[in-house]
Design a protein around this motif. Structure first.
Motif, PDB file in Angstrom:
ATOM      1  N   TYR A 224     -24.448  18.716  22.891  1.00  0.00           N
ATOM      2  CA  TYR A 224     -25.784  18.788  22.304  1.00  0.00           C
ATOM      3  C   TYR A 224     -26.763  18.371  23.391  1.00  0.00           C
ATOM      4  O   TYR A 224     -26.692  17.259  23.904  1.00  0.00           O
ATOM      5  CB  TYR A 224     -25.874  17.862  21.093  1.00  0.00           C
ATOM      6  CG  TYR A 224     -27.261  17.686  20.502  1.00  0.00           C
ATOM      7  CD1 TYR A 224     -28.207  18.705  20.525  1.00  0.00           C
ATOM      8  CD2 TYR A 224     -27.623  16.482  19.902  1.00  0.00           C
ATOM      9  CE1 TYR A 224     -29.464  18.533  19.977  1.00  0.00           C
ATOM     10  CE2 TYR A 224     -28.871  16.294  19.342  1.00  0.00           C
ATOM     11  CZ  TYR A 224     -29.791  17.329  19.385  1.00  0.00           C
ATOM     12  OH  TYR A 224     -31.044  17.153  18.840  1.00  0.00           O
TER      13      TYR A 224
ATOM     14  N   ARG B 277     -22.706  16.894  19.074  1.00  0.00           N
ATOM     15  CA  ARG B 277     -22.721  17.174  17.639  1.00  0.00           C
ATOM     16  C   ARG B 277     -21.281  17.130  17.122  1.00  0.00           C
ATOM     17  O   ARG B 277     -20.364  17.604  17.788  1.00  0.00           O
ATOM     18  CB  ARG B 277     -23.341  18.534  17.343  1.00  0.00           C
ATOM     19  CG  ARG B 277     -24.860  18.532  17.426  1.00  0.00           C
ATOM     20  CD  ARG B 277     -25.450  19.757  16.736  1.00  0.00           C
ATOM     21  NE  ARG B 277     -26.886  19.603  16.571  1.00  0.00           N
ATOM     22  CZ  ARG B 277     -27.794  20.239  17.291  1.00  0.00           C
ATOM     23  NH1 ARG B 277     -27.418  21.076  18.232  1.00  0.00           N
ATOM     24  NH2 ARG B 277     -29.081  20.036  17.070  1.00  0.00           N
TER      25      ARG B 277
ATOM     26  N   LEU C  92     -18.959  18.420  14.083  1.00  0.00           N
ATOM     27  CA  LEU C  92     -18.923  19.450  13.052  1.00  0.00           C
ATOM     28  C   LEU C  92     -17.610  19.380  12.289  1.00  0.00           C
ATOM     29  O   LEU C  92     -16.592  18.909  12.819  1.00  0.00           O
ATOM     30  CB  LEU C  92     -19.058  20.844  13.672  1.00  0.00           C
ATOM     31  CG  LEU C  92     -20.139  21.052  14.743  1.00  0.00           C
ATOM     32  CD1 LEU C  92     -20.049  22.474  15.296  1.00  0.00           C
ATOM     33  CD2 LEU C  92     -21.528  20.795  14.175  1.00  0.00           C
TER      34      LEU C  92
ATOM     35  N   GLU D 284     -22.627  20.812  10.286  1.00  0.00           N
ATOM     36  CA  GLU D 284     -22.948  19.577  11.002  1.00  0.00           C
ATOM     37  C   GLU D 284     -22.732  18.344  10.133  1.00  0.00           C
ATOM     38  O   GLU D 284     -23.219  18.259   9.014  1.00  0.00           O
ATOM     39  CB  GLU D 284     -24.386  19.629  11.495  1.00  0.00           C
ATOM     40  CG  GLU D 284     -24.763  18.442  12.356  1.00  0.00           C
ATOM     41  CD  GLU D 284     -26.172  18.545  12.937  1.00  0.00           C
ATOM     42  OE1 GLU D 284     -26.781  17.492  13.152  1.00  0.00           O
ATOM     43  OE2 GLU D 284     -26.633  19.683  13.164  1.00  0.00           O
TER      44      GLU D 284
ATOM     45  N   GLU E 201     -24.679  13.703  14.697  1.00  0.00           N
ATOM     46  CA  GLU E 201     -25.030  14.018  16.081  1.00  0.00           C
ATOM     47  C   GLU E 201     -25.653  12.792  16.720  1.00  0.00           C
ATOM     48  O   GLU E 201     -26.206  11.916  16.038  1.00  0.00           O
ATOM     49  CB  GLU E 201     -26.017  15.193  16.161  1.00  0.00           C
ATOM     50  CG  GLU E 201     -27.388  14.892  15.590  1.00  0.00           C
ATOM     51  CD  GLU E 201     -28.346  16.071  15.635  1.00  0.00           C
ATOM     52  OE1 GLU E 201     -27.878  17.221  15.523  1.00  0.00           O
ATOM     53  OE2 GLU E 201     -29.571  15.829  15.764  1.00  0.00           O
TER      54      GLU E 201
ATOM     55  N   TYR F 168     -29.700  13.793   5.184  1.00  0.00           N
ATOM     56  CA  TYR F 168     -29.389  13.191   6.481  1.00  0.00           C
ATOM     57  C   TYR F 168     -30.151  11.884   6.663  1.00  0.00           C
ATOM     58  O   TYR F 168     -31.279  11.738   6.194  1.00  0.00           O
ATOM     59  CB  TYR F 168     -29.733  14.147   7.622  1.00  0.00           C
ATOM     60  CG  TYR F 168     -28.792  15.319   7.735  1.00  0.00           C
ATOM     61  CD1 TYR F 168     -27.663  15.243   8.544  1.00  0.00           C
ATOM     62  CD2 TYR F 168     -29.013  16.485   7.012  1.00  0.00           C
ATOM     63  CE1 TYR F 168     -26.782  16.308   8.641  1.00  0.00           C
ATOM     64  CE2 TYR F 168     -28.126  17.560   7.093  1.00  0.00           C
ATOM     65  CZ  TYR F 168     -27.020  17.462   7.913  1.00  0.00           C
ATOM     66  OH  TYR F 168     -26.148  18.509   7.998  1.00  0.00           O
TER      67      TYR F 168
ATOM     68  N   TYR G  25     -26.747  11.459  10.676  1.00  0.00           N
ATOM     69  CA  TYR G  25     -25.495  11.800  10.007  1.00  0.00           C
ATOM     70  C   TYR G  25     -25.744  12.235   8.571  1.00  0.00           C
ATOM     71  O   TYR G  25     -26.757  11.902   7.951  1.00  0.00           O
ATOM     72  CB  TYR G  25     -24.508  10.641  10.060  1.00  0.00           C
ATOM     73  CG  TYR G  25     -24.867   9.422   9.230  1.00  0.00           C
ATOM     74  CD1 TYR G  25     -24.288   9.193   7.984  1.00  0.00           C
ATOM     75  CD2 TYR G  25     -25.781   8.477   9.709  1.00  0.00           C
ATOM     76  CE1 TYR G  25     -24.607   8.071   7.238  1.00  0.00           C
ATOM     77  CE2 TYR G  25     -26.100   7.345   8.972  1.00  0.00           C
ATOM     78  CZ  TYR G  25     -25.511   7.153   7.732  1.00  0.00           C
ATOM     79  OH  TYR G  25     -25.839   6.045   6.999  1.00  0.00           O
TER      80      TYR G  25
END
Length: 368
Positions: free
Chosen positions: A42, A55, A57, A63, A66, A177, A197
């Motif tokens: 990233y 990142r 995943l 996602e 990150e 998030y 997150y």
């Protein structure tokens, strides 16, 4: 703000699935061949040159979390705009505090005055009158330090003595998030990581807890590039061209992000693996933004500016010309010439007949 300790899921994972790497100025954990996680580079294309991150995943490439390493900044104790703090009476009190104590107080000190409660106003005011003015000024000083170093969208904050990590919880409009800043103070420099997150997925919490368990300051050094790369070379070939190898190469490159050749070779080696496009996308984009080419050897993936394409074609044509000269030299019967110079003159005449650059060919031929 209390640090979430996570559930059993966080701590029951095999340690073989994660490994700490020296990445930029930090020691950070990365998953290696994790059954539930993919980690991909990233890079913040809008930020400064060193804003690298990763990142995390799920296997469906959704996602989970990150992190991004932000630029560091100096930790300064002076408040030049506040003359009150320069008065000898208060300045002497401030100087009794160590920089480390002030840093910790920025994240822990309660600045609110004690409430009135059930006391009558006379008693309450008498209690307030007993407060040392120096303590009040110190609280004002901490408030000004927070205004200077904390983002305007700060929500909550905390400091953890066992690791020395300070955390700021940031307000955002996305309920799925959570955004945070992780701070580490080292030798009057504040090192920062922005972390995000998914609060609705347990694996996002797993990543967060793993990072908070491992994170510490570690000065970036080209020596680390060499050490990590040496470890990478010890991997099996199949490991070097999959996610495991990518993590090693990416961590090694994080210490030398200005080395164009390292980025180019990292991209071209990872292209040998199957299904590596998910790891290569950010590297392709970053290389193209900086150098006008994504360095791909795959014609379908190659992206380059017109200038870089012209440079590549010129080099290709030049290389082909040199190879042709070499082949031509091998196909000539040396017995037709009395000496080497006569042979070179013959080749140069042929180049002249073809309208080629004689000076350049002369240098090439006489060097063989």
């Amino acid at each position: 703000m209390e640090l979430s300790k996570g559930g059993d899921t966080v701590f029951s994972e095999s340690t073989d699935l994660w490994r700490d790497f020296h990445f930029s100025n930090f020691n950070l954990p990365f998953p290696l061949l994790h059954p539930s996680l993919l980690v991909v580079p990233y890079i913040d294309f809008e930020g400064s040159y060193d804003e690298l991150g990763a990142r995390f995943l799920d296997r469906g490439e959704q996602e989970l979390a990150e992190f991004l390493i932000l630029p560091s900044e100096s930790y300064e104790l002076t408040q030049k705009k506040q003359k009150l703090f320069e008065l000898p009476y208060f300045r002497a009190h401030l100087r009794e505090k160590t920089p480390a104590q002030i840093w910790q107080d920025m994240f822990t000190l309660d600045l609110d005055l004690e409430g009135k409660g059930n006391r009558d106003w006379t008693t309450y005011l008498q209690e307030l009158y007993k407060i040392d003015y120096r303590d009040l000024v110190y609280k004002l000083y901490i408030l000004k330090m927070r205004e200077h170093y904390f983002p305007v969208n700060t929500d909550k904050f905390a400091f953890y003595k066992d690791t020395g990590v300070a955390i700021i919880d940031l307000k955002n409009d996305d309920e799925s998030y959570k955004d945070e800043l992780f701070f580490i103070l080292e030798k009057d420099i504040i090192y920062k990581i922005k972390f995000r997150y998914n609060v609705h997925n347990i694996m996002g919490e797993v990543v967060r807890e793993k990072i908070l368990q491992s994170i510490r300051y570690q000065e970036s050094s080209e020596d680390s590039t060499n050490a990590i790369y040496a470890q990478y070379k010890q991997l099996e070939y199949e490991e070097r061209i999959d996610q495991k190898g990518m993590v090693y190469l990416y961590a090694a490159w994080s210490h030398v992000p200005k080395k164009k050749e390292f980025l180019k070779e990292m991209i071209r080696f990872l292209e040998r693996g199957k299904g590596n496009q998910v790891y290569l996308r950010s590297l392709y984009d970053y290389a193209y933004k900086l150098y006008g080419t994504n360095f791909s050897l795959d014609k379908d993936n190659l992206k380059e500016s017109s200038e870089e394409r012209l440079k590549r074609l010129i080099k290709k044509e030049s290389d082909e010309e040199y190879e042709a000269i070499g082949r031509e030299k091998l196909n000539i019967d040396d017995t037709k010439f009395e000496n080497r110079e006569q042979k070179i003159d013959f080749l140069l005449q042929k180049a002249k007949d073809n309208n080629e650059n004689l000076d350049e060919k002369d240098n090439v031929l006489r060097s063989h």
